[in-house]
Scaffold this motif. Structure first.
Motif, PDB file in Angstrom:
ATOM      1  N   ALA A  44      48.510  38.493  45.644  1.00  0.00           N
ATOM      2  CA  ALA A  44      47.349  37.765  45.176  1.00  0.00           C
ATOM      3  C   ALA A  44      47.399  37.683  43.656  1.00  0.00           C
ATOM      4  O   ALA A  44      48.056  38.515  43.006  1.00  0.00           O
ATOM      5  CB  ALA A  44      46.078  38.469  45.630  1.00  0.00           C
ATOM      6  N   PRO A  45      46.725  36.717  43.060  1.00  0.00           N
ATOM      7  CA  PRO A  45      46.740  36.581  41.600  1.00  0.00           C
ATOM      8  C   PRO A  45      46.294  37.863  40.910  1.00  0.00           C
ATOM      9  O   PRO A  45      45.267  38.453  41.259  1.00  0.00           O
ATOM     10  CB  PRO A  45      45.744  35.445  41.350  1.00  0.00           C
ATOM     11  CG  PRO A  45      45.771  34.635  42.593  1.00  0.00           C
ATOM     12  CD  PRO A  45      45.964  35.630  43.708  1.00  0.00           C
ATOM     13  N   GLY A  46      47.096  38.302  39.953  1.00  0.00           N
ATOM     14  CA  GLY A  46      46.754  39.491  39.194  1.00  0.00           C
ATOM     15  C   GLY A  46      46.987  40.802  39.895  1.00  0.00           C
ATOM     16  O   GLY A  46      46.641  41.865  39.363  1.00  0.00           O
ATOM     17  N   THR A  59      43.763  35.913  51.088  1.00  0.00           N
ATOM     18  CA  THR A  59      44.285  34.846  50.230  1.00  0.00           C
ATOM     19  C   THR A  59      45.372  35.393  49.316  1.00  0.00           C
ATOM     20  O   THR A  59      45.164  36.363  48.592  1.00  0.00           O
ATOM     21  CB  THR A  59      43.155  34.242  49.395  1.00  0.00           C
ATOM     22  OG1 THR A  59      42.223  33.601  50.278  1.00  0.00           O
ATOM     23  CG2 THR A  59      43.688  33.230  48.391  1.00  0.00           C
ATOM     24  N   ALA A  60      46.556  34.775  49.363  1.00  0.00           N
ATOM     25  CA  ALA A  60      47.704  35.239  48.580  1.00  0.00           C
ATOM     26  C   ALA A  60      48.873  34.303  48.826  1.00  0.00           C
ATOM     27  O   ALA A  60      48.819  33.431  49.697  1.00  0.00           O
ATOM     28  CB  ALA A  60      48.090  36.668  48.990  1.00  0.00           C
ATOM     29  N   GLY A  78      58.095  31.826  48.991  1.00  0.00           N
ATOM     30  CA  GLY A  78      56.684  32.084  49.236  1.00  0.00           C
ATOM     31  C   GLY A  78      55.949  30.868  49.767  1.00  0.00           C
ATOM     32  O   GLY A  78      56.342  29.726  49.519  1.00  0.00           O
ATOM     33  N   THR A  79      54.890  31.132  50.503  1.00  0.00           N
ATOM     34  CA  THR A  79      54.002  30.079  50.991  1.00  0.00           C
ATOM     35  C   THR A  79      52.568  30.534  50.752  1.00  0.00           C
ATOM     36  O   THR A  79      52.223  31.692  51.009  1.00  0.00           O
ATOM     37  CB  THR A  79      54.264  29.767  52.476  1.00  0.00           C
ATOM     38  OG1 THR A  79      53.469  28.651  52.882  1.00  0.00           O
ATOM     39  CG2 THR A  79      53.966  30.948  53.383  1.00  0.00           C
ATOM     40  N   LYS A  80      51.740  29.638  50.256  1.00  0.00           N
ATOM     41  CA  LYS A  80      50.402  30.011  49.834  1.00  0.00           C
ATOM     42  C   LYS A  80      49.411  29.920  50.995  1.00  0.00           C
ATOM     43  O   LYS A  80      49.385  28.930  51.731  1.00  0.00           O
ATOM     44  CB  LYS A  80      49.926  29.110  48.697  1.00  0.00           C
ATOM     45  CG  LYS A  80      48.606  29.533  48.081  1.00  0.00           C
ATOM     46  CD  LYS A  80      48.283  28.694  46.859  1.00  0.00           C
ATOM     47  CE  LYS A  80      46.994  29.150  46.196  1.00  0.00           C
ATOM     48  NZ  LYS A  80      46.669  28.345  44.997  1.00  0.00           N
ATOM     49  N   VAL A  81      48.621  30.961  51.136  1.00  0.00           N
ATOM     50  CA  VAL A  81      47.560  31.002  52.143  1.00  0.00           C
ATOM     51  C   VAL A  81      46.233  31.167  51.410  1.00  0.00           C
ATOM     52  O   VAL A  81      46.084  32.090  50.605  1.00  0.00           O
ATOM     53  CB  VAL A  81      47.764  32.169  53.126  1.00  0.00           C
ATOM     54  CG1 VAL A  81      46.553  32.319  54.039  1.00  0.00           C
ATOM     55  CG2 VAL A  81      49.029  31.950  53.937  1.00  0.00           C
ATOM     56  N   THR A  82      45.312  30.281  51.691  1.00  0.00           N
ATOM     57  CA  THR A  82      43.986  30.354  51.089  1.00  0.00           C
ATOM     58  C   THR A  82      42.953  30.407  52.207  1.00  0.00           C
ATOM     59  O   THR A  82      42.933  29.530  53.081  1.00  0.00           O
ATOM     60  CB  THR A  82      43.704  29.141  50.191  1.00  0.00           C
ATOM     61  OG1 THR A  82      44.719  29.061  49.187  1.00  0.00           O
ATOM     62  CG2 THR A  82      42.341  29.269  49.528  1.00  0.00           C
ATOM     63  N   VAL A  83      42.117  31.429  52.175  1.00  0.00           N
ATOM     64  CA  VAL A  83      41.074  31.601  53.184  1.00  0.00           C
ATOM     65  C   VAL A  83      39.722  31.414  52.506  1.00  0.00           C
ATOM     66  O   VAL A  83      39.364  32.165  51.599  1.00  0.00           O
ATOM     67  CB  VAL A  83      41.158  32.986  53.844  1.00  0.00           C
ATOM     68  CG1 VAL A  83      40.116  33.094  54.965  1.00  0.00           C
ATOM     69  CG2 VAL A  83      42.556  33.251  54.388  1.00  0.00           C
ATOM     70  N   SER A  84      39.002  30.411  52.948  1.00  0.00           N
ATOM     71  CA  SER A  84      37.704  30.126  52.353  1.00  0.00           C
ATOM     72  C   SER A  84      36.600  30.840  53.121  1.00  0.00           C
ATOM     73  O   SER A  84      36.682  31.021  54.336  1.00  0.00           O
ATOM     74  CB  SER A  84      37.447  28.623  52.353  1.00  0.00           C
ATOM     75  OG  SER A  84      37.394  28.129  53.675  1.00  0.00           O
TER      76      SER A  84
END
Length: 121
Positions: free
Chosen positions: A40-42, A91-92, A114-120
């Motif tokens: 994840a970011p950071g 999300t990561a 990598g593949t981005k997964v975003t969970v809202s």
């Protein structure tokens, strides 16, 4: 060396599901333990799941146990990550890796992009 390519990421609502795929080329995939990590970011790269080279053993990170399932199809040189009951904290960017069995990043010396997964929420 084995080349890895992830697919299947995207945007999903909390509680939903996604299946990630990792296709391998190059050296025989079956000789490696396979794993999924995420970042994840950071944050540092985090272990998600691993499957042994023979497929007899699996291991999961505490945060994904009972929600995620790792599997493999040797005929297709592909490893999968089925992700259910997704949460915003999942999300990561998810990375596929091949190497020696274990949960540490340092055990794996072959990585996908990598593949981005975003969970809202």
């Amino acid at each position: 060396q084995v080349q890895l390519r992830e697919s299947g990421g995207g945007l999903v609502q909390a509680g939903g599901s996604l299946r990630l795929s990792c296709a391998a080329s190059g050296r025989p995939f079956t000789t490696y333990a396979k794993a999924w990590f995420r970042q994840a970011p950071g944050k540092e790269r985090e272990f998600v799941a691993a499957i042994s080279w023979g497929g007899s053993a699996t291991e999961y990170g505490d945060s994904v146990k009972d929600r995620f399932t790792i599997s493999r199809d040797d005929a297709k040189n592909t490893v999968y990550l089925q992700m259910n009951s997704l949460k915003p904290e999942d999300t990561a960017v998810y990375y596929c890796a091949a190497g020696n069995w274990g949960t540490a990043v340092q055990l794996y010396d072959n990585w996908g992009q990598g593949t981005k997964v975003t969970v809202s929420s």
